[in-house]
Design a protein around this motif. Structure first.
Motif, PDB file in Angstrom:
ATOM      1  N   MET A  46      21.182  45.376  11.326  1.00 19.70           N
ATOM      2  CA  MET A  46      21.036  44.036  11.031  1.00 19.70           C
ATOM      3  C   MET A  46      20.206  43.163  12.185  1.00 19.70           C
ATOM      4  O   MET A  46      20.348  42.944  13.652  1.00 19.70           O
ATOM      5  CB  MET A  46      22.708  43.375  11.064  1.00 19.70           C
ATOM      6  CG  MET A  46      22.959  42.339  11.258  1.00 19.70           C
ATOM      7  SD  MET A  46      25.363  41.874  10.743  1.00 19.70           S
ATOM      8  CE  MET A  46      25.304  43.075   9.571  1.00 19.70           C
ATOM      9  N   LYS A  47      19.663  41.741  11.426  1.00 16.23           N
ATOM     10  CA  LYS A  47      19.087  40.762  11.301  1.00 16.23           C
ATOM     11  C   LYS A  47      19.656  39.753  13.396  1.00 16.23           C
ATOM     12  O   LYS A  47      21.529  39.628  12.787  1.00 16.23           O
ATOM     13  CB  LYS A  47      18.334  40.042  11.337  1.00 16.23           C
ATOM     14  CG  LYS A  47      17.365  40.055  10.304  1.00 16.23           C
ATOM     15  CD  LYS A  47      16.496  39.148   9.965  1.00 16.23           C
ATOM     16  CE  LYS A  47      15.306  40.267   9.303  1.00 16.23           C
ATOM     17  NZ  LYS A  47      14.439  38.669   8.168  1.00 16.23           N
ATOM     18  N   LEU A  67      31.198  25.476  10.637  1.00 20.61           N
ATOM     19  CA  LEU A  67      32.588  26.647  10.714  1.00 20.61           C
ATOM     20  C   LEU A  67      31.707  28.146  10.709  1.00 20.61           C
ATOM     21  O   LEU A  67      31.944  29.401  11.251  1.00 20.61           O
ATOM     22  CB  LEU A  67      33.254  26.120  10.246  1.00 20.61           C
ATOM     23  CG  LEU A  67      33.861  25.161  10.130  1.00 20.61           C
ATOM     24  CD1 LEU A  67      35.021  24.508   9.041  1.00 20.61           C
ATOM     25  CD2 LEU A  67      35.187  25.426  11.813  1.00 20.61           C
ATOM     26  N   ALA A  68      30.402  27.479   9.726  1.00 22.47           N
ATOM     27  CA  ALA A  68      29.748  29.200   9.575  1.00 22.47           C
ATOM     28  C   ALA A  68      28.944  30.281  10.675  1.00 22.47           C
ATOM     29  O   ALA A  68      29.432  31.272  10.695  1.00 22.47           O
ATOM     30  CB  ALA A  68      29.226  28.934   8.394  1.00 22.47           C
ATOM     31  N   LEU A  69      28.626  29.395  11.511  1.00 19.62           N
ATOM     32  CA  LEU A  69      28.644  29.095  12.915  1.00 19.62           C
ATOM     33  C   LEU A  69      29.090  30.848  13.751  1.00 19.62           C
ATOM     34  O   LEU A  69      28.917  31.674  13.838  1.00 19.62           O
ATOM     35  CB  LEU A  69      27.318  28.673  13.711  1.00 19.62           C
ATOM     36  CG  LEU A  69      25.908  27.786  12.982  1.00 19.62           C
ATOM     37  CD1 LEU A  69      25.244  26.792  13.384  1.00 19.62           C
ATOM     38  CD2 LEU A  69      24.681  29.321  13.019  1.00 19.62           C
ATOM     39  N   ALA A  70      30.417  29.613  13.893  1.00 19.12           N
ATOM     40  CA  ALA A  70      31.639  30.491  14.737  1.00 19.12           C
ATOM     41  C   ALA A  70      31.652  31.643  14.233  1.00 19.12           C
ATOM     42  O   ALA A  70      32.167  32.494  14.409  1.00 19.12           O
ATOM     43  CB  ALA A  70      32.291  28.816  14.608  1.00 19.12           C
ATOM     44  N   ASP A 103      16.175  37.781  16.946  1.00 17.93           N
ATOM     45  CA  ASP A 103      15.488  38.624  15.760  1.00 17.93           C
ATOM     46  C   ASP A 103      14.760  37.423  14.802  1.00 17.93           C
ATOM     47  O   ASP A 103      13.562  36.610  14.368  1.00 17.93           O
ATOM     48  CB  ASP A 103      15.568  39.577  14.072  1.00 17.93           C
ATOM     49  CG  ASP A 103      15.975  40.404  15.717  1.00 17.93           C
ATOM     50  OD1 ASP A 103      15.069  41.208  16.313  1.00 17.93           O
ATOM     51  OD2 ASP A 103      17.423  41.205  15.312  1.00 17.93           O
ATOM     52  N   VAL A 104      15.414  36.765  14.583  1.00 18.29           N
ATOM     53  CA  VAL A 104      15.988  35.000  13.692  1.00 18.29           C
ATOM     54  C   VAL A 104      16.290  34.011  14.481  1.00 18.29           C
ATOM     55  O   VAL A 104      17.523  34.247  15.407  1.00 18.29           O
ATOM     56  CB  VAL A 104      16.176  35.341  12.509  1.00 18.29           C
ATOM     57  CG1 VAL A 104      16.095  33.857  11.471  1.00 18.29           C
ATOM     58  CG2 VAL A 104      16.148  36.292  11.716  1.00 18.29           C
ATOM     59  N   ALA A 139      25.976  34.221   4.896  1.00 20.51           N
ATOM     60  CA  ALA A 139      26.241  34.869   3.799  1.00 20.51           C
ATOM     61  C   ALA A 139      24.913  35.523   3.574  1.00 20.51           C
ATOM     62  O   ALA A 139      25.202  36.962   3.317  1.00 20.51           O
ATOM     63  CB  ALA A 139      27.014  34.381   2.854  1.00 20.51           C
ATOM     64  N   LYS A 140      24.008  35.121   3.146  1.00 24.74           N
ATOM     65  CA  LYS A 140      23.020  36.289   2.549  1.00 24.74           C
ATOM     66  C   LYS A 140      22.629  36.846   3.244  1.00 24.74           C
ATOM     67  O   LYS A 140      21.932  38.289   3.210  1.00 24.74           O
ATOM     68  CB  LYS A 140      21.615  35.239   2.127  1.00 24.74           C
ATOM     69  CG  LYS A 140      20.641  35.935   1.564  1.00 24.74           C
ATOM     70  CD  LYS A 140      19.465  34.474   1.046  1.00 24.74           C
ATOM     71  CE  LYS A 140      18.572  35.480   0.378  1.00 24.74           C
ATOM     72  NZ  LYS A 140      17.043  34.567  -0.009  1.00 24.74           N
ATOM     73  N   ILE A 141      21.974  36.524   5.106  1.00 21.32           N
ATOM     74  CA  ILE A 141      21.722  37.115   6.128  1.00 21.32           C
ATOM     75  C   ILE A 141      22.676  38.822   6.078  1.00 21.32           C
ATOM     76  O   ILE A 141      22.800  39.915   6.254  1.00 21.32           O
ATOM     77  CB  ILE A 141      20.597  37.099   6.644  1.00 21.32           C
ATOM     78  CG1 ILE A 141      19.942  35.671   6.103  1.00 21.32           C
ATOM     79  CG2 ILE A 141      20.879  37.740   7.904  1.00 21.32           C
ATOM     80  CD1 ILE A 141      18.768  36.338   5.966  1.00 21.32           C
ATOM     81  N   LEU A 142      24.110  37.630   6.565  1.00 17.32           N
ATOM     82  CA  LEU A 142      25.080  38.729   7.030  1.00 17.32           C
ATOM     83  C   LEU A 142      26.516  39.546   6.410  1.00 17.32           C
ATOM     84  O   LEU A 142      26.539  40.478   6.834  1.00 17.32           O
ATOM     85  CB  LEU A 142      25.637  37.962   8.503  1.00 17.32           C
ATOM     86  CG  LEU A 142      23.922  37.566   9.547  1.00 17.32           C
ATOM     87  CD1 LEU A 142      25.003  36.178  10.640  1.00 17.32           C
ATOM     88  CD2 LEU A 142      23.700  38.415  10.051  1.00 17.32           C
ATOM     89  N   GLY A 143      26.491  38.989   5.300  1.00 15.70           N
ATOM     90  CA  GLY A 143      27.527  39.141   3.901  1.00 15.70           C
ATOM     91  C   GLY A 143      28.703  38.239   4.516  1.00 15.70           C
ATOM     92  O   GLY A 143      28.592  37.882   5.175  1.00 15.70           O
TER      93      GLY A 143
END
Length: 200
Positions: A1-2, A64-67, A152-153, A196-200
């Motif tokens: 996982m990145k 909120l998504a970053l948290a 990594d990103v 959501a796309k990268i980490l699910g």
């Protein structure tokens, strides 16, 4: 996982009702060390107005998504919305408006409680903001570089690249071979979708 580290600017908080500095007209020119030294009373009037704008703001979808995904964050913002959203690893390289302090005896004061009195009640020293002003060095900059080096990103959100700080941090990331993902519009929608796309 990145492994993702976020680097955020004023645009990430726009959907929370906080204008970017580009939208605040002359404000950028007043948040300087020289202006503070020459006009401390007016400076604190401006800072309190800015704090009034910020204090009622709530985290938006990007914060909120970053948290939610526990993304480490380097932010240029002074609104503390990442912390309000629940993020635990946040480096506020430009400080915050949570309090001001006396540089001599190190007492802290609530910014809202400072009216005409902008000097320490204990030693009568001019109180200092806990924000990095234009013309100041950035004490946490090397800590920020260290955090970015873990990635990594590097997810760059809501920055106009007006400051040399933004240019330099992204340049360093690219030199380290770190992928840079830029989101500058609709961060409250784009950031959750990207994570959501990268980490699910």
């Amino acid at each position: 996982m990145k492994r993702i580290v976020a680097f955020t600017g004023a645009g990430v908080s726009k959907a929370s009702g906080i204008p970017t500095f580009n939208e605040m007209g002359e404000l950028r020119n007043l948040l300087t060390r020289d202006y503070f030294n020459e006009n401390p009373n007016h400076f604190y009037k401006i800072l309190k107005e800015l704090h009034s704008t910020i204090k009622g703001a709530k985290p938006n979808g990007a914060h909120l998504a970053l948290a939610k995904h526990n993304i480490p964050i380097v932010t240029m913002n002074i609104d503390s919305l990442h912390e309000k959203a629940g993020s635990k690893r946040v480096i506020e390289i430009h400080g915050n408006l949570n309090s001001i302090f006396c540089p001599k005896c190190l007492r802290s004061y609530d910014l809202e409680g400072v009216n005409e009195k902008i000097y320490c009640t204990h030693c009568d020293t001019l109180l200092q903001p806990k924000v990095v002003l234009y013309g100041d060095e950035i004490p946490l900059y090397f800590e920020a570089i260290s955090m970015v080096s873990e990635a990594d990103v590097l997810l760059v959100v809501g920055t106009s690249f007006y400051t040399s700080t933004a240019h330099d941090l992204v340049y360093r990331a690219e030199r380290m071979g770190i992928e840079v993902k830029l989101i500058n519009r609709d961060a409250e929608v784009e950031v959750p979708q990207y994570l959501a796309k990268i980490l699910g």
